[in-house]
Design an enzyme around this catalytic site. Sequence first.
Site, PDB file in Angstrom:
ATOM      1  N   ARG A 208       0.840  -1.204   0.000  1.00  0.00           N
ATOM      2  CA  ARG A 208       0.000   0.000   0.000  1.00  0.00           C
ATOM      3  C   ARG A 208       0.873   1.252   0.000  1.00  0.00           C
ATOM      4  O   ARG A 208       1.557   1.543   0.985  1.00  0.00           O
ATOM      5  CB  ARG A 208      -0.935   0.003   1.219  1.00  0.00           C
ATOM      6  CG  ARG A 208      -1.846   1.228   1.252  1.00  0.00           C
ATOM      7  CD  ARG A 208      -3.031   1.076   2.183  1.00  0.00           C
ATOM      8  NE  ARG A 208      -2.689   1.081   3.596  1.00  0.00           N
ATOM      9  CZ  ARG A 208      -3.584   1.195   4.584  1.00  0.00           C
ATOM     10  NH1 ARG A 208      -4.876   1.302   4.288  1.00  0.00           N
ATOM     11  NH2 ARG A 208      -3.209   1.162   5.845  1.00  0.00           N
TER      12      ARG A 208
ATOM     13  N   ASP B  35      -3.791   3.423  13.909  1.00  0.00           N
ATOM     14  CA  ASP B  35      -2.968   4.023  12.871  1.00  0.00           C
ATOM     15  C   ASP B  35      -3.521   5.409  12.568  1.00  0.00           C
ATOM     16  O   ASP B  35      -4.363   5.929  13.310  1.00  0.00           O
ATOM     17  CB  ASP B  35      -2.877   3.127  11.623  1.00  0.00           C
ATOM     18  CG  ASP B  35      -4.199   3.007  10.868  1.00  0.00           C
ATOM     19  OD1 ASP B  35      -5.172   3.726  11.204  1.00  0.00           O
ATOM     20  OD2 ASP B  35      -4.256   2.183   9.936  1.00  0.00           O
TER      21      ASP B  35
END
Length: 540
Positions: A169, A453
């Site tokens: 990603r 996150d």
Amino acid sequence: MSAPAPSPPAVVDAEPLPRQEEVLTEAALAFVAELHRRFTPRRDELLARRAERRAEIARTSTLDFLPETAAIRADDSWKVAPAPAALNDRRVEITGPTDRKMTINALNSGARVWLADFEDASAPTWENVVLGQLNLIDAYTRSIDFTDPRSGKSYALKPAEELATVVMRPRGWHLEERHLTFEGRPVPGALVDFGLYFFHNAQRLIDLGKGPYFYLPKTESHLEARLWNEIFVFAQDYVGIPQGTVRATVLIETITAAYEMEEILYELRDHAAGLNAGRWDYLFSIVKNFRDGGAKFVLPDRNAVTMTAPFMRAYTELLVRTCHKRGAHAIGGMAAFIPSRKDAEVNKVAFEKVKADKDREAGDGFDGSWVAHPDLVPIAMASFDAVLGEKPNQKDRLREDVSVAAGDLIAIDSLDAKPTYDGLRNAVQVGIRYIEAWLRGLGAVAIFNLMEDAATAEISRSQIWQWINAGVVFENGEAATPELARKVAAEELAAIRAEIGEEAFTAGKWQQAHDLLLHVSLDADYADFLTLPAYEQLVG
């Protein structure tokens, strides 16, 4: 191979890193420069289009499926390309940053897929950007190992057939990479991450029986998916691999993308591998886009918004139906729990919640789901094994029973919950603790037994902003005001100082994190992404 760019980008303001020359080769940088030259102007246009669309949402407080793409949705004949063997069974995926220990543990975890993350689970220090690339190269050449300097424990890869398939990603379109400039401007972080990884590993992955596979974050429209598709076509020609070798899974983690799922798959149809229900960023996107839409768009506490909320059910069921209609994988959301070595009762309750979550996803037709810790892999695996058995996926479940109207996706007021004072305090706690770690270069942080996150920090600061601007009154009679947010933040900062001691407090970035959280939570000019002002303060 196409002619390289006239000159590679310049590396600026960066201390030399060990073995960086293996990543920052002249040929790799020339490829990144060519990506930048060809595609950054279109990326800039699409970022401007985001702002225009947000202004339209502020004016109308609504969204709808696009009339101009109705023909694509109505055409039942098209499908995405068949999944390659390495991505056909995705029943459990583990996520995490690309530091050396995580790289080994994730590949060894027993999950079918590892989302190797340069985005929300990684603070984009130059060291993380470059050495993360190096760790993946070392993993593919089986030259990676790690010894923990504190425990002395050693880590090494299992046999190749036992390793997870990597889906990488890159960063979202909004972030620049200040350490790499070309013709006087920074290169977008997405092109740096994608470009270095693709250039070094595309052929190597093909030789291993896999391929260059990507997760695409923060996508807001099918036009952004079209840009990625153009990049894939160019990149495959540039290095001389067959068209269609790249596969991309798009995170449906913005509210605008939820209205364009079919169009996103259509734009990427030769390269599409599926869609993912990125639940935390999705909630952040709802708040961001409808933050001035009045009381009916006020989200309650983050932990009160479960996946059984009607508007979240509409989102996930539409995603499964859309994917399976088009032959794509539908991947479920994150189980963020981090097992505790000290509290068996905490583990028991959390494992039961994870199991219920994954049972629901498997029962709804998802082909796989995410976990944040290796100990959760067996739990999620059991949920999907029970439904899939020996089948690699359940794309044959078309979910034609699902019917979602445009209003269902933004029916926030269908949820019977309200913001609470404890919710405000939790948002402040998580926000300060996460931002402090991020400023030290850590993107994935265990806070209160959850792996947080950047997405969860975005929810925290967005909810503080929304509650204040919506004039929310909590159950204890206190109104959400800037003064209350500052009071709670000061109390939490003092509590952290008492908890960790003066020496550790001084050595950390706690005051800086406190100040940044209040800045992005209280500023009348709402920052599109917390990571934009945070990146200006990130050292390294």
